[in-house]
Design a protein around this motif. Structure first.
Motif, PDB file in Angstrom:
ATOM      1  N   ALA A  24     -71.336 -81.857  -9.405  1.00 47.17           N
ATOM      2  CA  ALA A  24     -70.888 -82.312  -8.116  1.00 47.17           C
ATOM      3  C   ALA A  24     -69.596 -81.802  -7.918  1.00 47.17           C
ATOM      4  CB  ALA A  24     -70.935 -83.977  -7.976  1.00 47.17           C
ATOM      5  N   ASP A  25     -68.525 -81.964  -8.934  1.00 51.75           N
ATOM      6  CA  ASP A  25     -67.381 -81.465  -8.818  1.00 51.75           C
ATOM      7  C   ASP A  25     -67.405 -79.935  -8.571  1.00 51.75           C
ATOM      8  OD1 ASP A  25     -65.975 -84.011  -8.803  1.00 51.75           O
ATOM      9  OD2 ASP A  25     -65.126 -83.548 -10.961  1.00 51.75           O
ATOM     10  N   THR A  28     -68.845 -78.798  -4.964  1.00 51.51           N
ATOM     11  CA  THR A  28     -68.026 -79.329  -3.939  1.00 51.51           C
ATOM     12  C   THR A  28     -66.547 -78.996  -4.047  1.00 51.51           C
ATOM     13  OG1 THR A  28     -67.349 -81.438  -4.759  1.00 51.51           O
ATOM     14  CG2 THR A  28     -69.295 -81.681  -3.484  1.00 51.51           C
ATOM     15  N   ARG A  30     -64.185 -79.978  -6.179  1.00 49.08           N
ATOM     16  CA  ARG A  30     -63.266 -80.778  -6.490  1.00 49.08           C
ATOM     17  C   ARG A  30     -62.648 -80.451  -7.748  1.00 49.08           C
ATOM     18  NH1 ARG A  30     -62.061 -83.695  -2.377  1.00 49.08           N
ATOM     19  NH2 ARG A  30     -63.716 -85.157  -1.441  1.00 49.08           N
ATOM     20  N   ARG A  38     -51.122 -77.200  -8.886  1.00 51.70           N
ATOM     21  CA  ARG A  38     -50.010 -77.018  -7.882  1.00 51.70           C
ATOM     22  C   ARG A  38     -49.002 -78.139  -8.126  1.00 51.70           C
ATOM     23  NH1 ARG A  38     -54.146 -76.741  -3.870  1.00 51.70           N
ATOM     24  NH2 ARG A  38     -54.830 -74.769  -3.689  1.00 51.70           N
ATOM     25  N   ASN A  40     -45.183 -79.853  -8.216  1.00 55.69           N
ATOM     26  CA  ASN A  40     -43.973 -79.766  -7.288  1.00 55.69           C
ATOM     27  C   ASN A  40     -42.876 -79.020  -7.899  1.00 55.69           C
ATOM     28  OD1 ASN A  40     -45.152 -81.784  -5.762  1.00 55.69           O
ATOM     29  ND2 ASN A  40     -44.258 -83.442  -6.983  1.00 55.69           N
ATOM     30  N   ARG A 512     -65.862 -86.028 -21.259  1.00 55.81           N
ATOM     31  CA  ARG A 512     -64.488 -85.472 -20.577  1.00 55.81           C
ATOM     32  C   ARG A 512     -64.074 -84.499 -21.671  1.00 55.81           C
ATOM     33  NH1 ARG A 512     -59.569 -88.355 -19.316  1.00 55.81           N
ATOM     34  NH2 ARG A 512     -60.682 -89.120 -17.510  1.00 55.81           N
TER      35      ARG A 512
ATOM     36  N   ASP B  36     -46.022 -90.265  -6.610  1.00 58.73           N
ATOM     37  CA  ASP B  36     -46.153 -88.797  -6.990  1.00 58.73           C
ATOM     38  C   ASP B  36     -47.662 -87.954  -6.829  1.00 58.73           C
ATOM     39  OD1 ASP B  36     -43.173 -88.733  -7.669  1.00 58.73           O
ATOM     40  OD2 ASP B  36     -43.834 -89.591  -9.548  1.00 58.73           O
ATOM     41  N   ARG B  38     -50.288 -86.403  -5.405  1.00 59.16           N
ATOM     42  CA  ARG B  38     -50.531 -85.730  -4.069  1.00 59.16           C
ATOM     43  C   ARG B  38     -51.857 -84.958  -4.087  1.00 59.16           C
ATOM     44  NH1 ARG B  38     -44.877 -84.588  -4.537  1.00 59.16           N
ATOM     45  NH2 ARG B  38     -43.910 -86.487  -3.811  1.00 59.16           N
ATOM     46  N   ASN B  40     -54.834 -82.641  -2.980  1.00 60.83           N
ATOM     47  CA  ASN B  40     -55.266 -81.885  -1.754  1.00 60.83           C
ATOM     48  C   ASN B  40     -56.120 -82.590  -0.805  1.00 60.83           C
ATOM     49  OD1 ASN B  40     -53.917 -79.579  -3.033  1.00 60.83           O
ATOM     50  ND2 ASN B  40     -55.766 -79.168  -3.849  1.00 60.83           N
ATOM     51  N   LEU B 222     -60.184 -91.391  -4.591  1.00 63.15           N
ATOM     52  CA  LEU B 222     -61.196 -90.353  -4.194  1.00 63.15           C
ATOM     53  C   LEU B 222     -62.718 -90.811  -4.794  1.00 63.15           C
ATOM     54  CD1 LEU B 222     -62.159 -87.636  -3.572  1.00 63.15           C
ATOM     55  CD2 LEU B 222     -61.474 -87.080  -5.672  1.00 63.15           C
ATOM     56  N   TRP B 223     -63.465 -90.917  -3.594  1.00 61.59           N
ATOM     57  CA  TRP B 223     -64.832 -91.342  -4.048  1.00 61.59           C
ATOM     58  C   TRP B 223     -65.593 -89.976  -3.927  1.00 61.59           C
ATOM     59  CZ3 TRP B 223     -66.420 -96.747  -3.155  1.00 61.59           C
ATOM     60  CH2 TRP B 223     -67.875 -97.063  -3.512  1.00 61.59           C
ATOM     61  N   ASN B 224     -65.912 -89.587  -4.931  1.00 68.49           N
ATOM     62  CA  ASN B 224     -66.497 -88.140  -4.817  1.00 68.49           C
ATOM     63  C   ASN B 224     -67.932 -88.234  -4.329  1.00 68.49           C
ATOM     64  OD1 ASN B 224     -66.035 -85.483  -5.663  1.00 68.49           O
ATOM     65  ND2 ASN B 224     -66.669 -85.911  -7.941  1.00 68.49           N
ATOM     66  N   GLU B 225     -67.956 -87.065  -3.960  1.00 64.81           N
ATOM     67  CA  GLU B 225     -69.655 -86.714  -3.536  1.00 64.81           C
ATOM     68  C   GLU B 225     -70.528 -87.258  -4.273  1.00 64.81           C
ATOM     69  OE1 GLU B 225     -67.188 -84.931  -2.992  1.00 64.81           O
ATOM     70  OE2 GLU B 225     -67.160 -84.132  -0.718  1.00 64.81           O
ATOM     71  N   ASP B 226     -70.349 -87.194  -5.682  1.00 63.58           N
ATOM     72  CA  ASP B 226     -71.530 -87.687  -6.491  1.00 63.58           C
ATOM     73  C   ASP B 226     -71.318 -89.304  -6.902  1.00 63.58           C
ATOM     74  OD1 ASP B 226     -69.201 -87.909  -7.968  1.00 63.58           O
ATOM     75  OD2 ASP B 226     -70.049 -86.757  -9.900  1.00 63.58           O
ATOM     76  N   ARG B 242     -60.038-101.001 -13.327  1.00 65.92           N
ATOM     77  CA  ARG B 242     -61.361-100.435 -13.140  1.00 65.92           C
ATOM     78  C   ARG B 242     -62.245-101.519 -12.852  1.00 65.92           C
ATOM     79  NH1 ARG B 242     -64.479 -97.709 -18.390  1.00 65.92           N
ATOM     80  NH2 ARG B 242     -64.509 -99.591 -19.208  1.00 65.92           N
ATOM     81  N   THR B 257     -63.183 -94.323 -12.643  1.00 66.49           N
ATOM     82  CA  THR B 257     -62.274 -94.051 -13.359  1.00 66.49           C
ATOM     83  C   THR B 257     -60.583 -94.351 -12.955  1.00 66.49           C
ATOM     84  OG1 THR B 257     -63.289 -92.063 -14.076  1.00 66.49           O
ATOM     85  CG2 THR B 257     -60.966 -92.148 -14.839  1.00 66.49           C
ATOM     86  N   GLY B 287     -64.580 -89.347   3.083  1.00 67.18           N
ATOM     87  CA  GLY B 287     -64.867 -88.222   2.332  1.00 67.18           C
ATOM     88  C   GLY B 287     -63.689 -87.328   1.794  1.00 67.18           C
ATOM     89  N   ARG B 288     -62.458 -88.095   1.793  1.00 67.16           N
ATOM     90  CA  ARG B 288     -61.442 -87.365   1.486  1.00 67.16           C
ATOM     91  C   ARG B 288     -60.482 -88.441   0.598  1.00 67.16           C
ATOM     92  NH1 ARG B 288     -58.793 -84.964   7.053  1.00 67.16           N
ATOM     93  NH2 ARG B 288     -57.507 -84.177   5.390  1.00 67.16           N
ATOM     94  N   PRO B 289     -59.600 -87.967  -0.262  1.00 66.34           N
ATOM     95  CA  PRO B 289     -58.774 -88.690  -0.957  1.00 66.34           C
ATOM     96  C   PRO B 289     -57.794 -89.539  -0.206  1.00 66.34           C
ATOM     97  CG  PRO B 289     -58.489 -86.510  -1.806  1.00 66.34           C
ATOM     98  CD  PRO B 289     -59.305 -86.456  -0.286  1.00 66.34           C
TER      99      PRO B 289
END
Lengths: 754, 754
Positions: A24-25, A28, A30, A38, A40, A512, B36, B38, B40, B222-226, B242, B257, B287-289
């Motif tokens: 999935a990652d 998509t 991710r 990236r 800072n 992982r 800190d 951040r 995408n 982040l709730w991922n698509e999977d 968790r 996680t 669907g975004r963080p």
């Protein structure tokens, strides 16, 4: 399609096709690749590269670049430790650090066009590029040489004219471009040739080709205020990158953390470092994270292609097709520094066959090209192109079916290879039998200008070191931590082996890939080793967990641990039973968490064989070769995840097709590559190849508990020879030089016309 | 300054003061805190909070908010699973999930001002705030109650009027604000009081105070698509976060996680989740963080303060100062949901003394305040304020020195605590002796309006579960992987224990706090447990590594592993020896990497005692109290890193000073907090306190191989009682209500004046 041989063990997880854990990652967007890192305050690094294929550097003046607003740091080779002839063992083998260092940033001399000379970090990539233009480098150009036989010639321009060493730091007698000569011999070669009914000898040439990974090299370095260096990079081996970088900077490895990003292809070309320690030095100088990304031309001109080669093979056989003698002469270019792929080339040239009398001479040859790097079964494809093409000629001359000729001589358990080792149980014969029995081989190929070819290939699976850990979660899942960067779906193939060992589902293991501080030492993802060796580590983690779970079960059942039976993930005693999941839920009350760990260094190498069948059609007007049908038959030992085995077989075949038909570095007479981009360097696209058919043969590897053999590299070995054989059937032309590109084939076809 | 008692073991690493491993990152701003993070494409979440302290929610209309451009998702309690009265064991104890869920996002009713009602995610925080204003909530306000005794009164507004449960889900007989009553009793209490020479009984009150961590709650989801959820959060326990999140969302824990960021203070207040699963739900919807950060007023009004309390204690003693009977009545507010800190309060009220006949009754009381959370030795400070203040009065009445009175009654090995357990070897007497012998105690305090006070305090160190792993690097360093978020320098105190075990330097162990997929299950950083329990795991990792290193040494020495001696990190046999580093360099040739692992669940709790001496001066005009001098004496068992032990002692004392003198939630008659900011909620600054002196006493904990006792919480227990005693000496006023703020003390002083 899979035909199975060997043991009949029933597995629950192994052999199934679960969705890859990182799927999935990856689909998509991710997944974090090097370019997604990236930090800072990061600044951007760029590299100035030599316009000459061979030149002395008289001086480098960076003062104007340093003054450009936005420039944060400038570095040249002079900023790095002088490593003299320090040798370091970097897991896969010993490496001359001075050469590694000088390859990444030139010292005194540039040895190929594109050789890195200086680096700049600036607030944005454009300023960095402007700054590169302000660096004044005074060169004294020298004559250059790129073709391996030219480089060996007396009077050829010498790349290293002061101290001449081979890759192991051993001094040669006098300066030359041939630092290493390998010689293997067994039996009575000359006698056997004299007695042979038939002897043929042929010469073959191959051009330099690049691994062609889609993702260019990219690295981000942060040299922290406490002296700790963290690297985010696209690498096949985070621990190898850690050690190379530490050695090149002469700092302890414990001061370096390498975070391996997802990798957009490597194929052997992402083992050596290029950007890592340069970015590190720039970061140290400017106190900010430095990110460096290559352009495509930098990848072609600055990173490792596979050797161009000249190979001469002589084979002697009886009338009935029994090979009695073999002789091979191999010259592979190493690029600008010693240590090319000649070793495995020499080991593989006769590795498919039982030839009682054989002699191999191999030469590692310096040339004004980027230092060659491993490329999928490094050195084997060039050798197999020669030997397998000759097997096809021999079969024709003797009037024996080419599969039958191979079957009569096929390496098997007990066959001694020319370089020494004797094979344990291997599956070459089984791939030949499967080829013979295949629908492809049995289907007639009709139509003009068409031909069918067959060829075989061999490659090792190295062992090397892998570590892993597993943490049992209260819901019965297991977090698996491993150090092998995942190129071909190995998260899943490794996780599946842990799942099988524990009797749980593949999805219940969560793999992982950790960074170098998060898992034990693990060698590179290369040598077709990960599913084999890291899989073995996962198996051992499973055993460690199973032992502890058995003890917990004994506590729950109030019995001796020895009385607890573990069958298919069920823990049983006294007529009571618990599933793995149920028992995992009771860990909190029976002593706390269960964690397993393993570190392995299995005996290698194991042995992988494959046989390829290809049908081609050659356009009589343009000599363009179309692949009509292609089947890869390969012994996977045990296909853990058949889809990924098939994927490797398909991917390797396609790369072999590109190598056979189109790919090559085209140099001008000044040693400058003329086609450093994907438009002019012609790799196969989806339109160029049919769906590659696959037949997995399973002859379990006795060195692995589940019988795994590595599968990633073998499939690139056979294609050029198989395609050349098919083209011969279609055109009557025996092509002995790669690539068999339309101009070259057209000329040969034209020359043959009456 | 450290005075050492107990064993005389010589350690090389333990007891030294290396620079903390994360020091450079923390002082240079490189450390990654929640804010800190951040990602995408991340969007920003904000929470709508109740303006009422108590109200029915008639309806919530989010339609206008959803239509606002830039709004990505809106969530209310209705989006989450209905958890009814599901109970889950979350490591530190059982939790009612319905209550946890309703606390984080209200269901049907709001129970305190600031109670979260709805959440919005938008492309920037300002749009999110605008959207909050567009959410229409129809409330039916109800009468509210904030003071614990008011809440217990018949006819008080009921917080939970339909189903009444205690924190364990047990139904009460009828709806009330007192879900839990705890009763402990031993001996013949009434008989003993009747026979006592002296009996005194007093009442004490304390206000709600907040943990006051500098860093507000912050989480990114982040709730991922999977379907996999990743959380980056500031938490004291990644595994607890968790599990809470998974339970609140009713998804398997293996689908979550948690990446623990550095934590800017927690003190118990960052164990419960507030933002995590709300951010997760918003992320799933859009669907975004989604990143959420609280403002300071949200922290005060929406997260857990410590209970306000009413405590009545009765003590009976002989003329010679022997305690013969004790009785305590404790009522602690739990805030809006059952499950406050009354349990440990009841256990700790008499925990410093051997009182043969004792009775304790404790009440968990609902009130319209945020749900109380643990705050450094939760519940003990309120109880000690009462009991220790009375010990001071008793000493005065009996004419016995207050240290002497404590010495005569001090809990020691074999003392049975009123709630059941009997102490093993503890170090309370030693702290009293060290106080008595201290330069501070022996120095006369001169000048008017000045007074000296002393008080003692007790707290447990819980055991619970910790996992760890260690990977030996070829350069002789060891990467340590642990799961305990580092609040007080525990990376170092845990790493030092591994270093000691292996005989290497502290700097040669590189500790890493991994996320929940990178290490085995580990309970929260709380209960003063990390250096004790995770330290024990590190010790066990050391043993595991040492065993394997011994086997490798045997291979090198060509001898039986049993013949290899390991002394101070040297491996010796047959007159040959190898250092750990030398042996680490040989792992590649002796079987590959060495990795160690451990998971522990040590028997707890251990017991920590401290005694504090304080000198104050009280301004007769303003009643402002100035702390002139302050000394903390505490039994650390074994101070692994004395500086961090001292830091804990100092930090705890300063928080106790704030609690004693200034901190309090000020509510208006509508139950609205009037001072939810650092200007009006008066915490001590560096200008308010002198350098806190420390004396570490070392009475090794028999339950830990290095004798470690937890040290983080004990130091907050004694300060209010010690300060009240000092104020009494300075003013003649016995302050029995916290905070002893200038207005309150001034009034008492004025009332006392003739």
């Amino acid at each position: 399609m899979a035909s199975s041989t060997g043991d009949n063990k029933k597995y629950k997880v192994i052999g199934t096709r679960p969705i890859r854990h990182d799927g999935a990652d990856k689909v998509t967007g991710r997944a974090i690749y090097g370019s997604d890192v990236r930090l800072n305050g990061a600044v951007h690094g760029k590299i100035l590269r030599s316009p000459h294929a061979h030149a002395q550097i008289k001086s480098i003046d960076t003062s104007a670049a340093e003054k450009l607003p936005g420039v944060c740091a400038v570095a040249t080779g002079a900023d790095f430790p002088d490593l003299k002839d320090k040798i370091a063992n970097l897991g896969e083998g010993a490496v001359n650090l001075a050469h590694l260092s000088a390859n990444v940033l030139a010292h005194r001399k540039v040895l190929y066009k594109g050789h890195a000379v200086a680096a700049v970090a600036a607030t944005n990539p454009h300023v960095a590029e402007e700054a590169l233009k302000l660096i004044k480098v005074e060169y004294e150009p020298l004559e250059s040489v790129t073709w391996v036989l030219d480089a060996m010639r007396a009077g050829a321009p010498l790349l290293h004219d002061n101290v001449v060493t081979n890759s192991m730091g051993k001094k040669a007698d006098k300066p030359s471009n041939v630092p290493t000569h390998i010689h293997f011999e067994m039996g009575k070669v000359d006698e056997a040739f004299a007695k042979a009914d038939i002897v043929i000898e042929r010469e073959y040439k191959t051009a330099s080709v690049h691994q062609g990974y889609i993702e260019p090299h990219v690295a981000t370095a942060l040299w922290n205020e406490d002296g700790h260096l963290t690297l985010w990079t696209s690498t096949q081996g985070s621990f190898t990158a850690r050690q190379q970088t530490a050695e090149l900077l002469q700092i302890p490895i414990s001061r370096v953390t390498v975070v391996p990003c997802e990798i957009g292809g490597g194929f052997g070309g992402k083992i050596a470092v290029y950007l890592e320690h340069v970015a590190a030095m720039l970061s140290r100088k400017c106190g900010r994270p430095v990110k460096m990304t290559m352009n495509r031309d930098e990848v072609f001109e600055g990173t490792g292609p596979t050797p161009g080669s000249f190979v001469r093979v002589k084979l002697g056989a009886t009338k009935t097709g029994q090979l009695v003698a073999g002789e091979a002469y191999l010259a592979y270019d190493a690029g600008a520094f010693p240590g090319g792929m000649i070793g495995p080339g020499c080991m593989c040239v006769f590795s498919c066959y039982e030839i009682p009398n054989a002699r191999v001479d191999g030469y590692d040859v310096l040339a004004n090209k980027p230092k060659t790097q491993a490329y999928r079964a490094p050195g084997a494809t060039q050798a197999a192109f020669a030997c397998e093409s000759m097997m096809d000629e021999l079969a024709e001359k003797l009037g024996i079916d080419p599969i039958e000729l191979r079957l009569r001589n096929a390496a098997k358990e007990g066959t001694r290879r020319v370089d020494g080792p004797t094979y344990p149980r291997v599956g070459f014969i089984e791939t030949l039998q499967a080829a013979k029995a295949s629908e492809h081989w049995k289907s007639p190929l009709k139509g003009p200008h068409r031909g069918r070819g067959i060829a075989s290939g061999y490659w090792f699976n190295i062992g090397l070191k892998s570590s892993a850990a597993g943490n049992v979660n209260p819901d019965g899942t297991v977090s698996l931590i491993e150090g092998s960067t995942d190129i071909g779906g190995t998260r899943t193939s490794v996780a599946m082996q842990l799942a099988e060992t524990l009797g749980i589902a593949a999805e219940e293991v969560m793999p992982r890939v950790a960074d170098t501080d998060g898992v034990g030492y693990t060698d590179v993802t290369g040598g077709s080793r990960v599913t084999f060796a890291t899989g073995l580590a996962a198996y051992e983690v499973g055993l460690d967990i199973r032992r502890q779970m058995t003890e917990r079960a004994a506590l729950v059942f109030k019995c001796d641990p020895a009385a607890v039976e573990c069958v298919d993930g069920m823990y049983k005693a006294n007529g009571k039973s618990l599933t793995f999941r149920e028992l995992a839920g009771k860990l909190g009350q029976t002593g706390g968490p269960v964690v397993g760990r393993a570190a392995v260094d299995p005996e290698g190498p194991s042995n992988g064989f494959g046989t390829h069948i290809v049908d081609v059609e050659v356009d009589p007007e343009t000599a363009k070769v179309t692949i009509l049908r292609y089947t890869v038959i390969q012994d996977a030992g045990r296909a853990i995840h058949p889809s990924y085995v098939e994927g490797q077989m398909q991917g390797g075949a396609v790369q072999g097709i590109g190598w056979a038909l189109n790919e090559e570095y085209v140099f001008d007479d000044q040693g400058r590559m003329q086609n450093p981009n994907y438009l002019d360097y012609r790799m196969p696209t989806a339109l160029d190849v049919p769906m590659i058919e696959t037949i997995i043969v399973e002859v379990p590897n006795p060195a692995h508990p589940y019988g795994v053999r590595g599968v990633g590299e073998t499939p690139i070995v056979a294609p050029p020879a198989a395609i050349a054989a098919a083209i011969y059937k279609a055109t009557g032309v025996r092509a002995r030089e790669l690539p068999i590109s339309p101009p070259r084939l057209w000329a040969a076809m034209a020359a043959k016309k009456p």
